[in-house]
Write a protein that holds these residues in place. Structure first.
Motif, short mmCIF file in Angstrom:
data_model
loop_
_atom_site.label_atom_id
_atom_site.label_comp_id
_atom_site.label_asym_id
_atom_site.label_seq_id
_atom_site.Cartn_x
_atom_site.Cartn_y
_atom_site.Cartn_z
N ASP A 1 58.06 41.84 35.48
CA ASP A 1 57.49 42.03 34.21
C ASP A 1 55.71 42.01 34.04
O ASP A 1 55.17 43.17 33.46
CB ASP A 1 57.84 41.08 33.24
N VAL A 2 55.63 41.50 35.27
CA VAL A 2 53.92 40.81 35.24
C VAL A 2 52.79 42.39 35.36
O VAL A 2 52.14 42.70 35.26
CB VAL A 2 53.00 39.85 36.50
N ILE A 3 53.74 42.58 36.79
CA ILE A 3 53.07 44.09 37.58
C ILE A 3 53.11 45.12 36.39
O ILE A 3 52.19 45.93 36.11
CB ILE A 3 53.53 44.95 38.31
N LEU A 4 54.00 45.80 35.60
CA LEU A 4 54.36 46.35 34.52
C LEU A 4 53.40 46.01 33.39
O LEU A 4 52.53 47.18 32.85
CB LEU A 4 56.04 46.73 34.14
N GLU A 5 52.85 44.96 32.90
CA GLU A 5 52.09 44.80 31.92
C GLU A 5 50.62 45.40 32.20
O GLU A 5 50.08 45.86 31.12
CB GLU A 5 52.23 42.98 31.61
N VAL A 6 50.34 44.83 33.36
CA VAL A 6 49.19 45.29 33.87
C VAL A 6 49.06 46.43 34.18
O VAL A 6 48.33 47.39 33.05
CB VAL A 6 48.81 44.54 35.13
N LEU A 7 50.02 47.60 34.35
CA LEU A 7 50.28 48.54 34.71
C LEU A 7 49.65 49.79 33.17
O LEU A 7 49.61 50.37 32.97
CB LEU A 7 51.02 49.04 35.12
N LYS A 8 50.69 48.90 31.88
CA LYS A 8 51.01 49.55 30.86
C LYS A 8 49.76 49.77 30.07
O LYS A 8 49.40 50.30 29.72
CB LYS A 8 52.26 48.90 29.99
N GLY A 9 49.19 47.87 30.03
CA GLY A 9 48.09 48.44 29.56
C GLY A 9 46.22 48.88 30.13
O GLY A 9 44.95 48.82 29.85
N ASN A 10 47.23 49.66 31.50
CA ASN A 10 45.71 49.91 32.61
C ASN A 10 45.92 51.58 32.61
O ASN A 10 46.03 51.88 33.99
CB ASN A 10 44.73 49.16 33.40
N PRO A 11 46.42 52.15 31.96
CA PRO A 11 47.00 53.87 32.18
C PRO A 11 45.42 54.30 33.08
O PRO A 11 46.76 55.89 33.63
CB PRO A 11 47.27 54.46 31.06
N GLN A 12 45.20 54.19 33.81
CA GLN A 12 43.80 54.56 33.91
C GLN A 12 44.21 54.30 35.98
O GLN A 12 43.78 55.00 37.10
CB GLN A 12 42.77 54.62 33.99
N LEU A 13 45.06 52.72 36.26
CA LEU A 13 45.87 52.41 37.38
C LEU A 13 46.49 52.70 38.03
O LEU A 13 47.66 52.71 37.05
CB LEU A 13 45.45 51.32 37.29
N HIS A 14 46.43 53.43 39.42
CA HIS A 14 48.31 53.69 39.43
C HIS A 14 48.69 52.88 40.93
O HIS A 14 48.07 51.69 41.63
CB HIS A 14 47.73 54.95 40.46
N TYR A 15 50.08 52.13 40.14
CA TYR A 15 50.41 51.67 41.29
C TYR A 15 50.88 51.83 42.80
O TYR A 15 50.92 52.86 43.14
CB TYR A 15 52.15 51.29 41.02
N TYR A 16 50.33 50.57 43.92
CA TYR A 16 50.68 51.41 45.79
C TYR A 16 51.47 50.11 45.75
O TYR A 16 51.67 49.27 45.40
CB TYR A 16 49.16 51.12 45.87
N GLN A 17 52.10 50.53 47.28
CA GLN A 17 52.96 49.81 48.00
C GLN A 17 52.59 48.54 47.94
O GLN A 17 51.24 49.04 49.18
CB GLN A 17 54.54 50.47 48.56
N GLY A 18 52.10 47.69 48.37
CA GLY A 18 51.15 45.69 48.13
C GLY A 18 51.24 45.25 47.14
O GLY A 18 50.60 44.46 47.02
N TYR A 19 50.99 45.81 45.67
CA TYR A 19 50.49 45.59 44.61
C TYR A 19 51.37 44.06 44.55
O TYR A 19 50.61 43.13 44.18
CB TYR A 19 50.55 46.91 43.54
N HIS A 20 52.93 44.78 44.66
CA HIS A 20 53.44 43.37 44.05
C HIS A 20 53.34 42.25 45.36
O HIS A 20 53.45 40.71 44.99
CB HIS A 20 54.58 44.13 44.32
N ASP A 21 52.24 41.72 46.33
CA ASP A 21 52.16 40.89 46.89
C ASP A 21 51.46 40.17 46.91
O ASP A 21 50.39 38.98 46.59
CB ASP A 21 51.97 41.50 48.53
N VAL A 22 50.21 40.63 46.00
CA VAL A 22 49.02 40.28 45.34
C VAL A 22 49.28 39.65 44.45
O VAL A 22 48.98 38.26 43.68
CB VAL A 22 47.83 40.88 45.03
N ALA A 23 50.32 40.03 43.26
CA ALA A 23 50.68 39.93 41.93
C ALA A 23 51.36 38.47 42.26
O ALA A 23 51.75 37.56 41.68
CB ALA A 23 51.88 40.82 40.73
N VAL A 24 52.95 38.18 43.62
CA VAL A 24 53.38 36.74 43.52
C VAL A 24 52.62 36.24 44.00
O VAL A 24 52.92 35.20 43.12
CB VAL A 24 54.03 37.53 44.37
N THR A 25 51.50 36.07 44.40
CA THR A 25 50.21 34.67 44.96
C THR A 25 49.57 34.21 43.84
O THR A 25 50.35 32.85 43.80
CB THR A 25 49.62 35.31 45.82
#
Length: 407
Positions: free
Chosen positions: A128-152
Motif C-alpha cells: 500500500d505504501v508503494i502504490l500510494e506514492v505511485l498513485k500520487g505521482n503519476p510522472q514516476l515509474h515503478y522499478y524492481q528494487g524500489y520496494h527494497d527502499v520502501a521496506v527499509t
C-alpha cells in the motif's frame, strides 16, 4: 597512483543562537545522543549538525533517533502526514501485480524470527505504501528494487511516515531511477569508472580491459544497497549516510567498495564474467565506517561537477543532481517537533468540530483497512472525542508501529 586523504574526524565548532557550541560527533554514544537531541530542539532545527551526525562514525545510533532525524533530513512535518491508504489504492493500478510479486519475494528483508502474522501485516502495508506514492505521482515509474527502499523506511518509521519519506525521496534522490527508460540510471552509473580512474589507474585499467562495465553496481545504486546486504543494521547505517548526503553518494560508496576489494579483483582472471561474478557478490562483512569515511573523502576531492566533464557524462542530465541544491535550501528552516506539536494542538483546539469530523473519517478508513493490529488499537476510539483527546490520539496513530512493538 593517487592515495586518498583520510578525513580527520576532528571536533567541529558551530555557532548557534546561544554562542559557540563545540560538537564532537565521534565522541561517546551518550554525548552524541545529546548533540543530536540538542540539534533537534534548536529553532530552527540544526540540520547541518544532524547531517554530520548521520555521516559520522556510528550514524544515528538508534531507531528512536532515526524516527526523529530522518524526517528532518527530508523536510517532513511529523504532525502533517498523509492518510493511510484505503482499499482503492490497489484498484486499477498498472503496477499493482508487479509490486505484489516483488513484495512477496522480499521475505529476507524482514527481521529474522518475526512471526508470520506480523510479517504478513507489514507486507500488506508495504504494498500500500508503494502504490500510494505511485498513485500520487503519476510522472514516476515503478522499478524492481524500489520496494527494497520502501521496506527499509517502513521497518524504521512506520506506514504513514514511510509514505511521506518515500514521496520525497522519489522526487529527489531516486528521481533518475523512476523514468520510463534507464537512460538517467545509466548516466549515474557512468560516474563510477571515471572516479576509479582518478583514484587508482591500475585498478581502473584492469577493469576496463575486462570489459566488466558497471552493471554489477546497478542493484547497489537503485536500492541503496538494501537488496544486497543481509544484516539490517548495516542497511540502516548506510541510509543514515545517504539521507544526509548528495543523491549520487551511493556511487562514491560503490567506488570505495571496489577499491577496498582491489586485491581480490586484480587476482581474478581479466575476464568480464569472472570480474562481474566477483563484484556482484557483496561480502558478508565490510568495514562500513571506513568505507563511509572514504566515500565522503572521494566526494570532497572529486565532486560530480569534476567527474561530469568527462565526455561519457555529458550526454544526459541527472534530475537528482540538478534539483539537489534547491532541495538542500528547502530543509534549512524547519521548526522542532516540540513547536510543531504545540501548533498542532492549538489548531485542534481552534477547530474542534472539524477535527472531530476528521477523526470519524480516519476511524472509518481504519475499520476498512486490512491492518489487523492497528484496527485493534483504533476500534476503541470514539468519534465524539473532544479536541484535546483527539490530539493525543493522532499522535498515537503517528507512532503506531512503536506502540504496537512490531519491530
Amino acid at each position: 597512483m593517487r592515495r586518498n586523504r583520510r578525513r580527520k574526524h576532528s571536533v567541529e565548532a558551530s555557532v548557534g543562537k546561544n554562542g559557540p557550541v563545540t560538537k564532537d560527533l565521534n565522541c561517546g554514544k551518550k554525548q552524541k545522543f545529546a548533540v543530536i537531541t540538542q540539534a533537534l530542539s534548536s529553532d530552527p532545527v540544526d540540520i547541518e549538525t544532524l547531517r554530520r551526525a548521520a555521516s559520522s562514525h556510528g550514524g544515528l545510533l538508534t531507531d528512536e533517533l532515526r524516527r526523529k532525524v530522518w524526517p528532518k533530513l527530508l523536510n517532513i512535518n511529523a504532525f502533517d502526514l498523509p492518510h493511510r491508504p484505503g482499499k482503492d489504492v490497489r484498484a486499477n493500478h498498472k503496477d499493482c501485480s508487479q509490486v505484489i510479486l516483488d513484495v512477496k519475494r522480499s521475505m529476507k528483508r524482514f527481521p529474522k524470527g518475526m512471526p508470520v502474522s506480523e510479517r504478513g501485516v507489514l507486507q500488506q502495508q508495504l504494498i500500500d505504501v508503494i502504490l500510494e506514492v505511485l498513485k500520487g505521482n503519476p510522472q514516476l515509474h515503478y522499478y524492481q528494487g524500489y520496494h527494497d527502499v520502501a521496506v527499509t523506511l517502513l521497518l524504521v518509521v512506520g506506514e504513514r511516515m514511510a509514505i511521506a519519506m518515500l514521496h520525497t525521496l522519489s522526487n529527489y534522490h531516486l528521481r533518475d531511477f523512476m523514468d520510463p527508460t534507464m537512460d538517467r540510471t545509466k548516466h549515474i552509473l557512468n560516474y563510477l569508472m571515471p572516479l576509479l580512474e582518478q583514484v587508482d589507474a591500475d585498478l581502473h585499467d584492469f577493469m576496463a580491459r575486462s570489459e566488466v562495465g558497471t552493471i554489477f553496481a546497478l542493484s547497489w545504486l537503485i536500492t541503496w544497497y538494501g537488496h544486497v546486504l543481509s544484516v539490517f543494521k548495516h542497511t540502516q547505517r548506510l541510509y543514515d549516510f545517504f539521507l544526509a548526503s548528495h543523491p549520487i553518494m551511493p556511487i562514491y560508496l560503490a567506488a570505495s567498495i571496489v577499491l577496498h576489494r582491489k586485491r581480490e579483483v586484480m587476482k581474478t582472471e581479466c575476464d568480464m564474467a569472472m570480474v562481474h561474478h566477483l563484484l556482484s557478490h557483496m561480502p558478508e562483512e565490510l568495514p562500513y565506517e571506513d568505507l563511509i569515511c572514504q566515500s565522503q573523502d572521494l566526494f570532497d576531492q572529486f565532486p560530480p561537477s569534476v567527474l561530469s566533464k568527462r565526455a561519457a557524462l555529458q550526454s544526459c542530465k541527472s534530475l537528482s543532481i540538478s534539483t539537489f541544491k534547491e532541495f538542500q535550501l528547502s530543509i534549512l528552516h524547519q521548526r522542532p517537533d516540540s513547536v510543531l506539536r504545540r501548533l498542532h494542538k492549538s489548531k485542534a483546539l481552534e477547530c474542534p468540530s472539524q477535527e472531530a469530523g476528521s477523526l470519524q473519517e480516519k476511524s472509518q478508513r481504519w475499520r476498512t483497512h486490512s491492518n489487523t493490529l492497528v484496527k485493534m488499537a483504533m476500534w476503541g476510539l470514539s468519534a465524539t472525542l473532544g479536541a484535546t483527546v483527539l490530539a493525543v490520539a493522532q499522535t498515537a496513530m503517528d507512532w503506531g508501529p512503536d506502540l504496537l512493538q512490531l519491530f
